[in-house]
Design a protein around this motif. Sequence first.
Motif, PDB file in Angstrom:
ATOM      1  N   UNK A  84      95.386 -20.519  36.527  1.00 29.48           N
ATOM      2  CA  UNK A  84      94.340 -20.706  35.531  1.00 29.48           C
ATOM      3  C   UNK A  84      94.564 -22.111  35.002  1.00 29.48           C
ATOM      4  N   UNK A  85      93.641 -23.015  35.320  1.00 28.91           N
ATOM      5  CA  UNK A  85      93.810 -24.427  35.015  1.00 28.91           C
ATOM      6  C   UNK A  85      92.892 -24.823  33.870  1.00 28.91           C
ATOM      7  N   UNK A  86      93.510 -25.190  32.759  1.00 22.29           N
ATOM      8  CA  UNK A  86      92.788 -25.517  31.526  1.00 22.29           C
ATOM      9  C   UNK A  86      92.360 -26.974  31.525  1.00 22.29           C
ATOM     10  N   UNK A 100      98.776 -11.835  29.349  1.00 23.41           N
ATOM     11  CA  UNK A 100      99.594 -10.634  29.142  1.00 23.41           C
ATOM     12  C   UNK A 100     101.049 -10.845  29.579  1.00 23.41           C
ATOM     13  N   UNK A 101     101.942 -10.172  28.909  1.00 18.97           N
ATOM     14  CA  UNK A 101     103.349 -10.197  29.315  1.00 18.97           C
ATOM     15  C   UNK A 101     103.447  -9.688  30.750  1.00 18.97           C
ATOM     16  N   UNK A 102     104.258 -10.329  31.546  1.00 19.51           N
ATOM     17  CA  UNK A 102     104.428  -9.915  32.931  1.00 19.51           C
ATOM     18  C   UNK A 102     103.433 -10.525  33.902  1.00 19.51           C
ATOM     19  N   UNK A 103     102.429 -11.232  33.398  1.00 19.35           N
ATOM     20  CA  UNK A 103     101.459 -11.876  34.277  1.00 19.35           C
ATOM     21  C   UNK A 103     102.148 -12.959  35.085  1.00 19.35           C
ATOM     22  N   UNK A 104     101.857 -13.007  36.372  1.00 26.38           N
ATOM     23  CA  UNK A 104     102.456 -13.997  37.246  1.00 26.38           C
ATOM     24  C   UNK A 104     101.558 -15.227  37.423  1.00 26.38           C
ATOM     25  N   UNK A 105     100.375 -15.207  36.805  1.00 27.43           N
ATOM     26  CA  UNK A 105      99.458 -16.340  36.926  1.00 27.43           C
ATOM     27  C   UNK A 105     100.075 -17.586  36.299  1.00 27.43           C
ATOM     28  N   UNK A 106      99.888 -18.715  36.973  1.00 29.86           N
ATOM     29  CA  UNK A 106     100.341 -19.990  36.408  1.00 29.86           C
ATOM     30  C   UNK A 106      99.229 -20.537  35.534  1.00 29.86           C
ATOM     31  N   UNK A 107      99.555 -20.799  34.289  1.00 30.14           N
ATOM     32  CA  UNK A 107      98.608 -21.329  33.317  1.00 30.14           C
ATOM     33  C   UNK A 107      99.050 -22.753  32.993  1.00 30.14           C
ATOM     34  N   UNK A 108      98.192 -23.725  33.332  1.00 33.41           N
ATOM     35  CA  UNK A 108      98.561 -25.133  33.201  1.00 33.41           C
ATOM     36  C   UNK A 108      97.346 -25.977  32.849  1.00 33.41           C
ATOM     37  N   UNK A 109      97.629 -27.220  32.457  1.00 40.17           N
ATOM     38  CA  UNK A 109      96.573 -28.213  32.323  1.00 40.17           C
ATOM     39  C   UNK A 109      96.205 -28.719  33.709  1.00 40.17           C
ATOM     40  N   UNK A 110      94.927 -28.782  34.008  1.00 39.19           N
ATOM     41  CA  UNK A 110      94.479 -29.260  35.308  1.00 39.19           C
ATOM     42  C   UNK A 110      94.923 -30.707  35.540  1.00 39.19           C
TER      43      UNK A 110
END
Length: 155
Positions: A84-86, A100-110
Amino acid sequence: MKILFVCLGNICRSPSAEGVFRHALERAGMQHEVSVDSCGIGPWHVGKGPDARAREAALRRGIDIGTLRARQLAPVDFDEFDYLLAMDHDNLSALQAQQPAGSKARVELFLNYADTAEKAVPDPYYGGEQGFETVLDLIEEASEGFIAHLQRGDK
């Protein structure tokens, strides 16, 4: 691999990123390996197409984003997408707060994937046409960097 681009309302920056990134994937021959979507943090524009200025700027670069429709981030997105690229720091904070806790999605700045000191794609909504060109320039650079990241198999 599934990538989600996220901005505030999903009518300027994130649909532009979706369109530019799809185009970059095609040029790299990776269009069948990576799926792409975009959404907004808020519900203000759900169901609407991209801002006319964003569409026109993208079309000038040979990219048609006119068929895209805005949607709001959903909890399931953290399970469905690998990245998920912000577009900016506020979007990143909102994503981090909702992940959510346990989510494996990478959340980063694009823009972490662009070779620029700038780390936030500025919101062009209240500005002029040049703002949309600047957004596309930044997105194109980050797209190339992110594709290189994927090709290297970086995690």
